[in-house]
Design an enzyme around this catalytic site. Structure first.
Site, PDB file in Angstrom:
ATOM      1  N   ASP A 142       0.846  -1.189   0.000  1.00  0.00           N
ATOM      2  CA  ASP A 142       0.000   0.000   0.000  1.00  0.00           C
ATOM      3  C   ASP A 142       0.884   1.243   0.000  1.00  0.00           C
ATOM      4  O   ASP A 142       1.681   1.453   0.924  1.00  0.00           O
ATOM      5  CB  ASP A 142      -0.897  -0.020   1.245  1.00  0.00           C
ATOM      6  N   MET A 143       0.780   2.051  -1.035  1.00  0.00           N
ATOM      7  CA  MET A 143       1.563   3.278  -1.107  1.00  0.00           C
ATOM      8  C   MET A 143       1.131   4.243  -0.009  1.00  0.00           C
ATOM      9  O   MET A 143      -0.048   4.305   0.346  1.00  0.00           O
ATOM     10  CB  MET A 143       1.397   3.944  -2.475  1.00  0.00           C
ATOM     11  N   ASP A 160      -2.804   2.328  -6.313  1.00  0.00           N
ATOM     12  CA  ASP A 160      -1.700   2.387  -5.349  1.00  0.00           C
ATOM     13  C   ASP A 160      -1.706   1.246  -4.331  1.00  0.00           C
ATOM     14  O   ASP A 160      -1.118   1.364  -3.258  1.00  0.00           O
ATOM     15  CB  ASP A 160      -1.734   3.726  -4.607  1.00  0.00           C
ATOM     16  N   GLU A 161      -2.332   0.126  -4.691  1.00  0.00           N
ATOM     17  CA  GLU A 161      -2.481  -0.963  -3.722  1.00  0.00           C
ATOM     18  C   GLU A 161      -2.597  -2.293  -4.443  1.00  0.00           C
ATOM     19  O   GLU A 161      -3.251  -2.389  -5.487  1.00  0.00           O
ATOM     20  CB  GLU A 161      -3.731  -0.689  -2.882  1.00  0.00           C
TER      21      GLU A 161
END
Length: 348
Positions: free
Chosen positions: A9-10, A103-104
């Protein structure tokens, strides 16, 4: 042998990209989205979160909480460009990747050359930071639920491993809302029964889960015991295509709202043409001035994709909906897809 699953996860992705692209923003409360007074926050930096700002928060509330916040417009193309570079690094680690968003993602190391999850996690973090200047948090475990739980454990920029021998003790102190599959209403129901932590829920027998949590009760029963049978799905089909917009001023004027539906229907049609898909469930979404969300859907007997058909059904839903309060947001989407290429193959 137990699988090794990573949940990556960003950290504050949109805001972090803005801070990398513009060094003067580093260490400052950056808020992406919500540029207009009627906008909504997409994400924000950790500096802004200290003020209580969060994703999906109306812009005017974010400004009240963080007067010094720097509000920036969303740059989808830039975030997509960075995301593609990150996922390219993921593919060097394993071919078994399930994207959850831009982003995940979940990564299954079953076909990876990396022997441990920690080794793979450190490689990903080092590469992403060195090449893109961004940090991310990674959870490592033997199933998706525990990996996701682990990635949230020590954000930002953390690595957390949850082993089987840590269960169930590691879960006991957690609030039940942290359990994937328990929604807000289910948590409220359980809270009213005096169940607030996982330890409280763990004491209940299997019949309790079935009676009070319905068809997903058994999954929740297993999940808090460290069991999650969901596989990492390499290809995730898009379940719906839609567009929505926060209005410049609240209205319940049907003719004015139909103008937005025209715009949405055209954009949805363009996406369906590019992906060779058609759908048969149209959903109208709107949010009132009091921030109450409402949806109305219609499933057709045939599949549609044309702008005219999508717009027509959207208008029907709008006209059938008793919109008494003025609304601040309206959206339209299509789902229940059929791929055109598949249909053509069946004809021969």
């Amino acid at each position: 042998m137990k699988k090794i699953i990573l949940h990556v996860d960003m950290d504050a992705f949109f805001a972090s990209v803005e801070q990398v692209d513009n060094k003067s923003l580093r260490g400052k409360p950056v808020i992406v989205g919500g540029v207009s007074e009627r906008g909504v926050v997409s994400t924000c930096s950790y500096e802004a979160r200290k003020y209580g700002v969060s994703s999906a928060m109306p812009a005017f509330i974010a400004r009240q909480k963080c007067p010094t916040g720097i509000f920036l417009p969303v740059r989808h193309n830039r975030y997509k460009e960075v995301s593609e570079k990150i996922f390219k690094i993921f593919r060097e680690v394993t071919p078994l990747i399930e994207p959850l968003s831009i982003d995940e993602a979940y990564l299954d190391l079953s076909e990876s050359t990396f022997k441990t999850g920690e080794e793979a996690a450190k490689y990903i973090k080092t590469r992403v930071y060195r090449e893109l200047g961004l940090t991310l948090s990674i959870g490592i475990s033997y199933n998706k639920f525990l990996a996701k739980l682990a990635s949230d454990w020590n954000k930002p920029n953390g690595i957390k491993i949850i082993d089987e021998n840590m269960l169930p003790d590691i879960l006991f102190p957690l609030p039940i809302r942290r359990i994937h599959g328990l929604g807000k209403k289910a948590c409220e129901k359980l809270n009213n029964m005096g169940i607030f932590k996982v330890e409280d829920l763990y004491k209940m027998d299997k019949e309790f889960f079935i009676k009070y949590l319905g068809k997903y009760g058994i999954e929740i029963y297993e999940r808090i015991r460290g069991i999650d049978k969901r596989e990492v799905k390499v290809s995730r089909d898009r379940k719906s295509v839609g567009k929505e917009k926060t209005l410049k001023s609240n209205t319940n004027n049907i003719d004015e709202l139909k103008e937005y539906l025209i715009e949405f229907a055209k954009k949805i049609n363009e996406i369906l043409d590019k992906t060779d898909k058609s759908g048969r469930t149209i959903t109208l979404k709107y949010k009132t001035g009091e921030f109450q969300n409402h949806t109305r859907s219609k499933t057709l007997s045939k599949y549609i994709k044309s702008f005219e058909d999508i717009y027509e059904v959207g208008c029907e839903l709008l006209e059938e909906t008793p919109i008494e309060e003025e609304i601040r947001l309206i959206g339209l989407s299509i789902s229940s897809f059929r791929e055109e290429k598949e249909v053509q193959l069946k004809l021969f």
